[in-house]
Scaffold this motif. Sequence first.
Motif: not given
Length: 264
Positions: A36-37, A61-62, A79-80, A44-46
Amino acid sequence: MNLELEGKTAFITGSTAGIGFATARALIKEGAFVILNGRSKEKVDKVVKELQDEFPESKVSGLAADFLYLNEIKALQKELPTIDILINNVGIYTSGNFFESTNADWQQQFEVNVMSGVRLSKYLLPKMIDKDWGRILFVSSECATLVPADMIAYSMTKAAILAVSRGLAQLTKGTGVTVNTIVPGSTLSEGAEQFLENAAKKESKTKTQIEAEFFTQKRTSSLLQRFASVEEVAHTITYLVSPLSSATNGAAIKVDGGSMGGIL
């Protein structure tokens, strides 16, 4: 139908809400690993946690990044992991009088709506071509051709996406990579929900009445005569990024409820 997406890794920009989030859910259901982004790490974490709770066996993940800023884009790219599917969904818009719009209004929408996909595709497309498989999908809008008078800058970006996508598709000739654009019509995203609620309060009407008036007075060309759900749009995206869509390349696929007209 098995869309053969199990084990594929998808990165969806602007996916903490709306069409992007609905697409993430659809891909997870098909067994894909989804990244996700959103602009803030907290958001994002939520949303990642929400999806992990809903799909305990899923891989999700995000990565946070604001596509208005080059430094954040460069950090994101580092990071991708290896990406099989890129969905360029992120978008912003302003609504207002053309003569009162600023250079910044135009530039910011172009940077986020168009250049985010350009930069990510420039980074990921060569890798997809090297491994002879990949999917890149851009999310445009019916506004690309309808061009509401109060959303000219936004409409310009959505028209530009069509040219970028078609051009990139031609770079994939003879490979297992495809690049397509999906063109949604009026969709019941969080923004549309807010629009209906605000208008209903202002005019002392129900949301149902406001929605009906929108299609009888403003989006009169719509054959659907209602907002599409984000899930309806996500279902089409999910097929187009799957291995089953291998014969569709360089195309603009409408999910517009007929609003754009034409025989193509």
